[in-house]
Design an enzyme around this catalytic site. Structure first.
Site, short mmCIF file in Angstrom:
data_model
loop_
_atom_site.label_atom_id
_atom_site.label_comp_id
_atom_site.label_asym_id
_atom_site.label_seq_id
_atom_site.Cartn_x
_atom_site.Cartn_y
_atom_site.Cartn_z
CB CYS A 265 -4.09 -2.60 7.04
SG CYS A 265 -3.11 -3.68 5.81
NE ARG B 296 2.04 -6.10 12.18
CZ ARG B 296 2.33 -6.29 10.91
NH1 ARG B 296 3.05 -5.51 10.08
NH2 ARG B 296 1.40 -7.36 10.01
CB THR C 266 -0.99 0.00 1.35
OG1 THR C 266 -1.63 -1.27 1.10
CG2 THR C 266 -1.77 1.13 1.36
CG PHE D 230 -8.28 -4.79 -1.96
CD1 PHE D 230 -8.41 -3.54 -1.51
CD2 PHE D 230 -8.20 -4.95 -3.24
CE1 PHE D 230 -8.38 -2.42 -2.50
CE2 PHE D 230 -7.95 -3.69 -4.31
CZ PHE D 230 -8.01 -2.67 -3.85
CG LEU E 221 -22.52 -0.88 9.78
CD1 LEU E 221 -24.00 -0.72 9.31
CD2 LEU E 221 -21.94 0.61 10.18
CB ALA F 144 -20.14 -0.57 18.43
N GLY F 145 -17.29 -1.33 18.81
CA GLY F 145 -16.34 -2.35 19.60
C GLY F 145 -15.11 -1.05 20.09
CE LYS G 114 -8.38 -9.65 10.80
NZ LYS G 114 -8.72 -9.46 9.38
C1 UDX Z 1 -7.98 -4.66 6.17
C2 UDX Z 1 -8.55 -4.54 5.00
O1 UDX Z 1 -9.99 -5.15 5.26
C3 UDX Z 1 -7.95 -5.33 3.91
O2 UDX Z 1 -8.96 -5.10 2.72
C4 UDX Z 1 -6.80 -4.60 3.70
O3 UDX Z 1 -6.00 -5.22 2.58
C5 UDX Z 1 -5.83 -4.82 5.24
O4 UDX Z 1 -6.62 -3.86 5.90
P1 UDX Z 1 -7.17 -6.32 8.14
O5 UDX Z 1 -6.40 -5.29 8.72
O6 UDX Z 1 -6.82 -7.98 8.01
O7 UDX Z 1 -7.78 -6.10 6.67
O8 UDX Z 1 -8.58 -6.44 9.06
P2 UDX Z 1 -10.21 -5.98 8.92
O9 UDX Z 1 -10.95 -7.54 9.02
O10 UDX Z 1 -10.47 -5.33 7.78
O11 UDX Z 1 -10.45 -5.34 10.26
C6 UDX Z 1 -9.70 -4.14 10.53
C7 UDX Z 1 -9.98 -3.53 11.95
O12 UDX Z 1 -11.34 -3.11 11.92
C8 UDX Z 1 -9.88 -4.90 12.97
O13 UDX Z 1 -9.31 -4.06 14.07
C9 UDX Z 1 -11.29 -5.08 13.51
O14 UDX Z 1 -11.57 -5.40 14.85
C10 UDX Z 1 -11.97 -3.69 13.18
N1 UDX Z 1 -13.51 -3.75 12.73
C11 UDX Z 1 -14.00 -4.40 11.61
C12 UDX Z 1 -14.25 -3.25 13.65
O15 UDX Z 1 -14.03 -2.73 14.97
N2 UDX Z 1 -15.60 -3.27 13.39
C13 UDX Z 1 -16.23 -3.92 12.35
O16 UDX Z 1 -17.34 -3.99 11.97
C14 UDX Z 1 -15.18 -4.27 11.41
#
Ligand code: UDX
Length: 430
Positions: free
Chosen positions: A261, A328, A122, A153, A251, A253-254, A321
């Site tokens: 990323c 990180r 990226t 992605f 969507l 919340a947390g 997650k």
């Molecule tokens: C993300 C993008 O989805 C991906 O397309 C890109 O290439 C890299 O960044 P990733 O970092 O693996 O991927 O995690 P993702 O599943 O997207 O979640 C990102 C963060 O958002 C996590 O901390 C997750 O807990 C948080 N999240 C996600 C929420 O708090 N609420 C949600 O509804 C969805």
């Protein structure tokens, strides 16, 4: 079948290399970290990603995938070279592109035939232009090359499936030759492909990640309004998500978004916009709302246990997650830091990231399982929504906790059920 080099064996590089090999290509993965390459050759994975080890083993055994520290060898033996090196954030949030520049120069100095050089990391818009410039000023005059952008992605935890079945493949090119080559390389992948100029492809990645961040911060802001008004954010998200223009995903919340990323790309995008002459206030608010999620979680803990000093706090989850061991920018680290500052005694459990955590966390106890983390605690925090935390034996849990208080940062549990069982339960926005 193409000969491909992948420079950089981080998350993106490793998954991309393994998946291109799985599609039948001959792939050389390069990294300058010799320890990492040595381990990969013995099938010791640097990251936990479901299915990756098997995929790598299968393709190495079929001689379609190999690992090396020799970038020169990888360049010489490949037609398509993917740059997947890190673009870590600098102090001011700007992306550090020195690794990309160095790799571009090395490619120029070592190529002896036509090469297609593809940006996978990226990167800010205009990086493709700089890669091209760097190669041009270092290359032998008689050689030709193309530069392209093909942003990735994939999400951690579902990376292989995301690579092989993506929502779309983005191909940013400036010549017919590179367009045809990349379309042919991606032919086995049956997803929509969008061909653009290089700058637009680079921007698609930043615009997409930032939009996801907007969604998360939006629902987190709504969760605050829910708490203040007595509404339930889960119901609100359900109602909003049924509108096809909005959609239910992202969507939840947390504790806010973490990982390598979203936070990093958001900061970089704010910086890029600033450099281009646009003050992206919307994204700055998104960042502030995200930071505030952890702070208000700490406030919630304080208002439930009174003084944090000497309280025993159990924590379930460390990774940013589920289905990854990645710590990180994980909210857990900030939460631990704040609670430790206040003198709490913390015991944590995470199904995958304990090993990594032991290397960076001091003054916390590591539990052997969820119940061990909860035993004797004044309060149990849910930090990551791992599946195994969804199916706990709450009767047992209540017996072993000193006080039956659960503060759920991921809205994992049924509030009514836990209240009936005698727990004090606090979620986010409900
Ligand atoms: C993300 C993008 O989805 C991906 O397309 C890109 O290439 C890299 O960044 P990733 O970092 O693996 O991927 O995690 P993702 O599943 O997207 O979640 C990102 C963060 O958002 C996590 O901390 C997750 O807990 C948080 N999240 C996600 C929420 O708090 N609420 C949600 O509804 C969805």
């Amino acid at each position: 079948m193409y000969n491909i080099a992948i420079i950089g064996t981080g998350y993106v590089g490793l998954v991309t290399g393994a998946c291109f090999a799985e599609l039948g290509n001959r792939v050389i993965c390069v990294d300058n970290d010799s320890e990492k390459i040595k381990k990969l050759k013995s099938f010791i994975m640097p990251i936990y990603e479901p299915g990756l080890e098997e995929l790598i083993k299968r393709n190495v055994n079929k001689h379609r995938l190999c690992f090396t520290t020799s970038i020169k060898k990888a360049i010489k033996e490949s037609l398509v070279i993917f740059i997947a090196v890190g673009t870590p954030p600098k102090e001011d949030g700007d992306a550090d592109l020195t690794a990309i520049e160095n790799v571009s120069k090395t490619i120029a100095l070592n190529m002896d035939t036509y090469k297609l050089i593809v940006g996978k990391s990226t990167v800010p818009v205009e990086t493709g232009k700089w890669i091209e410039h760097t190669i041009k000023i270092n290359i032998k005059k008689t050689l030709s090359f193309d530069v392209a952008s093909n942003p990735e992605f994939l999400r951690e935890g579902t990376a292989i499936n995301d690579f092989l079945n993506p929502d779309r493949v983005v191909i940013g090119v400036s010549s017919k030759k590179s367009k045809d080559l990349l379309l042919d390389l991606y032919k086995p992948i049956k997803s929509p492909k969008i061909v653009t100029d290089i700058r637009s492809a680079e921007l698609i990645k930043h615009a997409s990640n930032s939009f996801l961040a907007i969604k998360v911060s939006y629902i987190n802001a709504i969760s605050k309004i829910c708490e203040l008004s007595g509404a339930d954010v889960l119901k609100v998200a359900q109602g909003m998500g049924l509108d096809k223009r909005i959609g239910r995903t992202f969507l939840d919340a947390g504790l806010g978004f973490g990982g390598f990323c979203l936070p990093k790309d958001l900061d970089a995008f704010i910086k890029i916009s600033e450099k281009l002459g646009y003050n992206f206030e919307l994204l700055k608010s998104v960042r502030r709302i995200n930071d505030d999620q952890v702070l208000s979680f700490i406030k919630k803990i304080k208002s439930s246990v009174w003084n944090i000093k000497s309280k025993r706090i159990g924590m379930l989850g460390l990774s940013f997650k589920p289905n990854t061991d990645d710590l990180r920018f994980a909210p857990s680290l900030k939460i631990i830091e704040k609670l430790r500052e206040e003198g709490a005694k913390i015991k944590v459990f995470d199904p995958q990231s304990m090993q990594k955590a032991k290397g960076i966390l001091k003054d916390v106890c590591f539990a052997k399982d969820s119940y061990d983390a909860a035993k004797g605690c004044d309060c149990l925090l849910i930090i990551t929504e791992w599946n195994e935390f969804k199916e706990l034996d709450f009767v047992k849990l209540k017996k072993i906790m000193r006080y039956p208080l659960i503060i759920d940062g991921r809205n994992l549990y049924d509030k009514d059920k836990l209240t009936k069982l005698g727990f004090t339960y606090l979620g986010i926005g409900r």
